[in-house]
Design an enzyme around this catalytic site. Structure first.
Site, PDB file in Angstrom:
ATOM      1  N   CYS A 132       0.845  -1.193   0.000  1.00 20.67           N
ATOM      2  CA  CYS A 132       0.000   0.000   0.000  1.00 20.67           C
ATOM      3  C   CYS A 132       0.878   1.240   0.000  1.00 20.67           C
ATOM      4  O   CYS A 132       1.868   1.309   0.749  1.00 20.67           O
ATOM      5  CB  CYS A 132      -0.896  -0.004   1.246  1.00 20.67           C
ATOM      6  N   HIS A 174      -8.892  -3.523  -2.500  1.00 22.53           N
ATOM      7  CA  HIS A 174      -7.982  -2.712  -1.679  1.00 22.53           C
ATOM      8  C   HIS A 174      -8.416  -1.246  -1.674  1.00 22.53           C
ATOM      9  O   HIS A 174      -8.497  -0.619  -0.607  1.00 22.53           O
ATOM     10  CB  HIS A 174      -6.571  -2.861  -2.262  1.00 22.53           C
ATOM     11  N   GLU A 175      -8.701  -0.696  -2.863  1.00 21.49           N
ATOM     12  CA  GLU A 175      -9.056   0.726  -2.941  1.00 21.49           C
ATOM     13  C   GLU A 175     -10.437   0.998  -2.351  1.00 21.49           C
ATOM     14  O   GLU A 175     -10.646   2.038  -1.707  1.00 21.49           O
ATOM     15  CB  GLU A 175      -8.993   1.210  -4.397  1.00 21.49           C
ATOM     16  N   HIS A 178     -10.093   1.294   1.366  1.00 18.72           N
ATOM     17  CA  HIS A 178      -9.567   2.596   1.793  1.00 18.72           C
ATOM     18  C   HIS A 178     -10.696   3.584   2.086  1.00 18.72           C
ATOM     19  O   HIS A 178     -10.650   4.319   3.078  1.00 18.72           O
ATOM     20  CB  HIS A 178      -8.686   3.193   0.696  1.00 18.72           C
TER      21      HIS A 178
END
Length: 213
Positions: A132, A174-175, A178
Site C-alpha cells: 500500500c 484494496h481501494e 480505503h
C-alpha cells in the site's frame, strides 16, 4: 418468470454491463496525469485514512480536477491504485491503472464504490503479497477473492460496474477498503501488522509523503 430488476444503494437500476476500461488505457491515463498535479501521500496514522469517507455528491469540475491530480499522484508514487483519502481528500473516489493476471491494462475512476457480495462458487481466495502506498515499503500475504465487482459512479455521475480478476480484483478490493477506513494491514493478524509497520519504519519512502503530527 421474468427476471426482477436489481437496484443499487441509490434506488436506481443496477448496471450489469461492465465498463470498458481497457480501450485507449495509456492515452486516457496520460491525459489525466498531464492535467493533474501530483500531491504527497498520506500514511498510516493520518486520521483521514481511518474513517469512512463522504459520498461524492457533486460531479463537476472540482471532481474532475481531483481525479486528474490522483492520476498524477499515483504515477509519481508508482502505484496501481489510489484512493482520495490517500492524498488527504475525504471523498469516496478511487482511480486505478492496473493490469490483470493476463497483462491487460485497466484504467479508470470509481466514485461511491460498493463491492458485490460474491456467491460461494466465486470466492476463490488468492493469498498473494499486498502492499500500500500509505504503508510505504511494507508487504504481507493477504487472502482475498481472485474476482471482484465494484459498482458506483463515474466522474459524470453515471452508474458503472467494474469487473476484475486476479491482481486487478485485489486492487478493486484494496481501494474500496480505503474509502471505508480500512488499510490492508487492518486485515492482518496483530503479529503480521506489527511486522508490516516494522518494514515501513526501516526504510525511507521513495515518493513524497505527509508526515503525521
Amino acid at each position: 418468470m421474468a427476471q426482477q430488476p436489481v437496484f443499487d444503494q441509490d434506488g436506481e437500476q443496477r448496471v450489469d454491463e461492465f465498463v470498458d476500461d481497457t480501450t485507449d488505457a495509456a492515452e486516457r491515463e496520460r491525459a489525466h496525469r498531464e492535467r493533474g498535479t501530483s500531491r504527497p501521500i498520506t500514511v498510516v496514522g493520518n486520521p483521514v485514512l481511518h474513517k469512512e469517507c463522504q459520498d461524492v455528491t457533486e460531479f463537476g469540475d472540482e471532481l474532475a480536477q481531483l481525479i486528474d491530480d490522483m492520476f498524477a499522484s499515483q504515477r509519481t508514487a508508482e502505484g496501481v491504485g489510489l484512493a482520495a483519502n490517500q492524498i488527504g481528500v475525504d471523498l469516496k473516489v478511487f482511480v486505478y491503472d492496473c493490469p490483470d493476471d493476463n497483462g491487460v491494462r485497466h484504467v479508470g475512476a470509481v466514485c461511491n464504490p460498493v463491492l458485490d457480495e460474491l456467491p460461494a462458487a466465486r470466492r476463490v481466495l488468492d493469498d498473494s503479497n499486498e502492499g500500500c502506498l500509505s504503508v510505504p515499503g511494507a508487504y504481507a500475504e493477504l487472502a482475498r477473492p481472485d474476482y471482484a465487482v465494484v459498482r458506483g459512479r463515474d466522474a459524470q455521475g453515471n452508474p458503472i460496474s467494474v469487473e476484475g480478476t486476479g491482481y486487478f480484483a485485489r486492487c478493486l478490493q484494496h481501494e474500496t477498503d480505503h474509502l471505508y477506513g480500512y488499510l490492508y494491514i487492518d486485515r492482518l493478524s496483530k503479529r503480521e501488522r506489527k511486522g508490516a509497520l516494522k518494514q515501513m519504519a526501516e526504510q525511507e519512502p521513495r515518493y513524497p509523503v505527509v508526515a503525521n503530527d
